[in-house]
Design a protein around this motif. Structure first.
Motif, mmCIF file in Angstrom:
data_model
loop_
_atom_site.group_PDB
_atom_site.id
_atom_site.type_symbol
_atom_site.label_atom_id
_atom_site.label_comp_id
_atom_site.label_asym_id
_atom_site.label_seq_id
_atom_site.Cartn_x
_atom_site.Cartn_y
_atom_site.Cartn_z
ATOM 1 N N VAL A 1 -45.590 60.362 7.363
ATOM 2 C CA VAL A 1 -46.499 59.281 6.962
ATOM 3 C C VAL A 1 -46.473 59.165 5.446
ATOM 4 N N ASP A 2 -46.012 58.028 4.979
ATOM 5 C CA ASP A 2 -45.950 57.775 3.541
ATOM 6 C C ASP A 2 -47.343 57.645 2.955
ATOM 7 N N SER A 3 -48.203 56.848 3.599
ATOM 8 C CA SER A 3 -49.531 56.572 3.079
ATOM 9 C C SER A 3 -50.361 55.913 4.170
ATOM 10 N N THR A 4 -51.686 55.988 4.010
ATOM 11 C CA THR A 4 -52.600 55.324 4.936
ATOM 12 C C THR A 4 -53.583 54.466 4.141
ATOM 13 N N PHE A 5 -54.035 53.386 4.790
ATOM 14 C CA PHE A 5 -55.006 52.469 4.194
ATOM 15 C C PHE A 5 -55.981 52.040 5.278
ATOM 16 N N PRO A 6 -57.263 51.888 4.950
ATOM 17 C CA PRO A 6 -58.195 51.323 5.936
ATOM 18 C C PRO A 6 -57.766 49.908 6.312
ATOM 19 N N LEU A 7 -58.116 49.494 7.516
ATOM 20 C CA LEU A 7 -57.755 48.161 7.994
ATOM 21 C C LEU A 7 -58.178 47.084 7.000
ATOM 22 N N ALA A 8 -59.343 47.236 6.409
ATOM 23 C CA ALA A 8 -59.840 46.241 5.462
ATOM 24 C C ALA A 8 -58.956 46.121 4.222
ATOM 25 N N GLN A 9 -58.105 47.135 3.983
ATOM 26 C CA GLN A 9 -57.225 47.129 2.817
ATOM 27 C C GLN A 9 -55.765 46.866 3.201
ATOM 28 N N ALA A 10 -55.583 46.029 4.217
ATOM 29 C CA ALA A 10 -54.220 45.691 4.642
ATOM 30 C C ALA A 10 -53.410 45.102 3.492
ATOM 31 N N ARG A 11 -54.065 44.339 2.621
ATOM 32 C CA ARG A 11 -53.360 43.787 1.463
ATOM 33 C C ARG A 11 -52.744 44.900 0.627
ATOM 34 N N ALA A 12 -53.498 45.951 0.340
ATOM 35 C CA ALA A 12 -52.974 47.062 -0.452
ATOM 36 C C ALA A 12 -51.821 47.755 0.269
ATOM 37 N N ALA A 13 -51.901 47.836 1.592
ATOM 38 C CA ALA A 13 -50.819 48.450 2.370
ATOM 39 C C ALA A 13 -49.537 47.629 2.246
ATOM 40 N N HIS A 14 -49.649 46.310 2.299
ATOM 41 C CA HIS A 14 -48.473 45.454 2.141
ATOM 42 C C HIS A 14 -47.937 45.526 0.709
ATOM 43 N N GLU A 15 -48.808 45.669 -0.264
ATOM 44 C CA GLU A 15 -48.356 45.831 -1.648
ATOM 45 C C GLU A 15 -47.594 47.142 -1.805
ATOM 46 N N ARG A 16 -48.064 48.199 -1.123
ATOM 47 C CA ARG A 16 -47.322 49.474 -1.147
ATOM 48 C C ARG A 16 -45.945 49.289 -0.516
ATOM 49 N N ALA A 17 -45.864 48.584 0.579
ATOM 50 C CA ALA A 17 -44.572 48.361 1.236
ATOM 51 C C ALA A 17 -43.617 47.606 0.324
ATOM 52 N N ALA A 18 -44.143 46.648 -0.428
ATOM 53 C CA ALA A 18 -43.299 45.829 -1.298
ATOM 54 C C ALA A 18 -42.691 46.643 -2.441
ATOM 55 N N ARG A 19 -43.322 47.755 -2.793
ATOM 56 C CA ARG A 19 -42.777 48.588 -3.877
ATOM 57 C C ARG A 19 -41.584 49.423 -3.419
ATOM 58 N N GLY A 20 -41.380 49.566 -2.114
ATOM 59 C CA GLY A 20 -40.214 50.253 -1.581
ATOM 60 C C GLY A 20 -40.249 51.763 -1.786
ATOM 61 N N HIS A 21 -39.076 52.384 -1.558
ATOM 62 C CA HIS A 21 -38.924 53.844 -1.657
ATOM 63 C C HIS A 21 -39.954 54.558 -0.783
ATOM 64 N N ILE A 22 -40.077 54.084 0.454
ATOM 65 C CA ILE A 22 -41.073 54.603 1.385
ATOM 66 C C ILE A 22 -40.508 55.824 2.116
#
Length: 336
Positions: free
Chosen positions: A306-327
């Motif tokens: 598991v690279d990282s976890t985010f609360p459901l309400a912070q889905a935007r932050a999770a997608h921003e993490r994905a966009a940075r790559g190197h997961i």
């Protein structure tokens, strides 16, 4: 039984992570063949941002049709809350995980409750928690259907030929490009389970992680071009794929196979001249295959990173993490 409304993440327009809205919506009711699942965690996958941005990276003829607003997400782990009368095999209280309705885009797992086709689910591995279980379905099924067993007869939208996995054993030399990612780290472990010799390609910071998962050799693509080092391979699984995937063709021996997860441009004449096969498939929901993966997860043969976890309400932050790559492994949304 749940309340009549729930919280979910929805799209009302296409765009970047900022278009993800956390809002109140009705709780779905399970139809025939479905169960209602209380979601504990939802895995994030590339199709989630494809639907968010309007499929701009896919050829128009391969874009699934859907209407806004839509709740993204395909992967979940949770607990069965209700069962349709015609469903056998699941009971209220069962812990389950699954890839829902893929390759359509109405899995709707970014939510507190989901009506899920029973055929897409399997009992959650008891050895791992909901967060790790939610990171399994799409990525591990992709690795399984490319490497172990296709499990369906549906043609790929990117090729006419039916994908056929290559038998893997101790004499098979495999290279996995993007080995630290979601699909890659599962593919590495499945290939090692079958006894293959595996070369992992990733950035240098992932070497210790991939060696721990069983990689026999490692290539840091930031320092060396893997296509200039690797030779006489039986199989390349390129989880990155795309237009540059052809560069791996010359690493294969005659009779070898190249499996790009994201199909790129290939020249059939070049493939024939080199004596190699290029083929791929599109992952599809499959509860029976997930049940087989669950046994490997429970035995410890396969692990989930598991690279990282985010609360459901912070889905935007999770997608921003994905966009940075190197997961490394999977990004997962947790649902309170």
């Amino acid at each position: 039984m749940p309340t009549q409304t729930m919280r979910a993440v929805r799209l009302h327009e296409h765009g970047g992570p900022e278009v993800l809205r956390y809002e109140e919506v009705p709780v779905p009711e399970p139809g025939p063949g479905e169960v209602l699942v209380r979601v504990h965690a939802a895995g994030i996958n590339p199709p989630d941002w494809y639907v968010r941005d309007g499929m701009t990276d896919l050829p128009p003829e391969t874009r699934p049709r859907f209407e806004l607003p839509v709740t993204p997400g395909t992967d979940l782990s949770g607990v069965v809350e209700a069962v349709a009368a015609d469903v056998d095999g699941f009971r209220v209280g069962d812990e389950v995980f699954g890839l829902l309705r893929f390759p359509s885009f109405d899995g709707s797992t970014y939510a507190e409750y989901v009506a899920a086709p029973a055929a897409d689910l399997a009992l959650k591995p008891s050895r791992i928690d909901h967060v790790r279980a939610a990171g399994v379905p799409m990525a591990a099924l992709t690795a399984w259907q490319f490497l172990i067993e296709l499990g369906h007869d549906h043609p790929s939208p990117f090729q006419e030929a039916r994908h056929r996995p290559v038998p893997l054993d101790a004499g098979t030399k495999v290279l996995i490009n993007g080995a630290a990612g979601g699909v890659g780290h599962f593919a590495l472990q499945l290939a090692k389970w079958k006894g293959a010799h595996v070369t992992a390609v990733a950035s240098g910071g992932h070497e210790a992680f991939l060696r721990e998962l069983g990689a026999d050799a490692f290539i840091d693509y930031t320092k060396n071009r893997p296509e200039e080092i690797a030779r006489d391979l039986d199989l390349v699984l390129d989880t990155v794929g795309g237009p540059d995937s052809r560069r791996f063709l010359r690493t294969l021996k005659r009779g070898g196979s190249h499996f790009p997860v994201f199909f790129g441009a290939f020249d059939e004449e070049e493939n024939a001249k080199l004596g190699v096969t290029v083929t791929g498939t599109q992952v599809r929901s499959n509860g029976a295959q997930l049940a087989e993966l669950a046994r490997l997860l429970d035995s410890g043969t396969v692990r989930v990173a598991v690279d990282s976890t985010f609360p459901l309400a912070q889905a935007r932050a999770a997608h921003e993490r994905a966009a940075r790559g190197h997961i490394r492994g999977k990004i997962v949304l947790t649902v309170a």
